[in-house]
Design a protein around this motif. Structure first.
Motif, PDB file in Angstrom:
ATOM      1  N   VAL A  84      52.473 150.602  58.229  1.00 27.01           N
ATOM      2  CA  VAL A  84      52.400 150.527  59.689  1.00 27.01           C
ATOM      3  C   VAL A  84      53.379 151.527  60.274  1.00 27.01           C
ATOM      4  N   ARG A 144      47.661 143.536  61.604  1.00 23.52           N
ATOM      5  CA  ARG A 144      47.321 144.394  60.469  1.00 23.52           C
ATOM      6  C   ARG A 144      47.273 143.580  59.170  1.00 23.52           C
ATOM      7  N   LYS A 193      43.801 143.010  57.173  1.00 17.34           N
ATOM      8  CA  LYS A 193      43.749 143.549  55.819  1.00 17.34           C
ATOM      9  C   LYS A 193      43.445 142.445  54.807  1.00 17.34           C
TER      10      LYS A 193
END
Length: 208
Positions: free
Chosen positions: A100, A111, A115
């Motif tokens: 990130v 995220r 993911k």
């Protein structure tokens, strides 16, 4: 309905009858994960045509942060500390690295969640395709990886068995992952992409 006692019929009914509430919920949860305050949420709602007062936006913001206190007050800060300690990356829920950028730290939680979810989805696709091949069902992938969805095509006579295999794969994957939050899947047999993606509109057109 109560979140601890939900059936797929309840979920389907809520999606159909509470479209406005769902749009508000999606907006506030996602924006909240990015660190937006109540005023920012209110402005975003106005842009989307969701007519809320500023006072209503504050009330929703407060309720959301009370509900997600563990995420915002514990998990989020711990994740950012890990990101700093590792020099710009963290682990996903399945132990895969998630990089990130420095100006995107407000996106850390999202995220990691996205993911992890996508990795689980690809695991499911692998398990499903292997199992379909093992039992000898001929099929074709129409949409394999659409965020958290997939669509395959097979003979009509094989549809029920293909549906059962999808349900079995969910249980098997839950066993393999051993998570505290079980995966859920609501597979359906449809005749076209229109029916798959726009179910209500498709059936309304047919009735007309």
């Amino acid at each position: 309905y109560h979140m601890d006692d939900v059936t797929k019929e309840m979920v389907s009914a809520a999606k159909k009858e509470c479209k406005f509430e769902r749009e508000v919920g999606k907006l506030f949860v996602l924006a909240g994960d990015y660190g937006a305050g109540a005023r920012k949420l209110w402005r975003s709602a106005q842009v989307k045509g969701i007519r809320l007062t500023l006072e209503q936006a504050h009330a929703i913001y407060d309720a959301q942060h009370e509900l997600h206190a563990g995420v915002y007050k514990e998990f989020g800060p711990a994740l950012e500390a890990e990101w700093r300690r590792r020099g710009g990356w963290v682990y996903s829920g399945l132990g895969h690295p998630v990089a990130v950028d420095g100006d995107k730290t407000k996106d850390l939680i999202n995220r990691v969640v996205q993911k992890t979810g996508h990795d689980i989805h690809t695991m499911f696709i692998s398990l499903y395709s292997r199992t379909m091949a093992e039992v000898g069902i001929e099929y074709r992938g129409i949409v394999w990886d659409f965020h958290d969805q997939f669509i395959v095509q097979c003979r009509k006579t094989d549809a029920d068995e293909a549906l059962d295999i999808a349900r079995w794969c969910v249980g098997e994957l839950n066993t393999q992952l051993g998570g505290i939050v079980p995966l859920k899947l609501e597979p359906r047999i449809v005749s076209s992409l229109a029916e798959a993606k726009m179910e209500d509109a498709f059936h309304s057109r047919g009735a007309a």
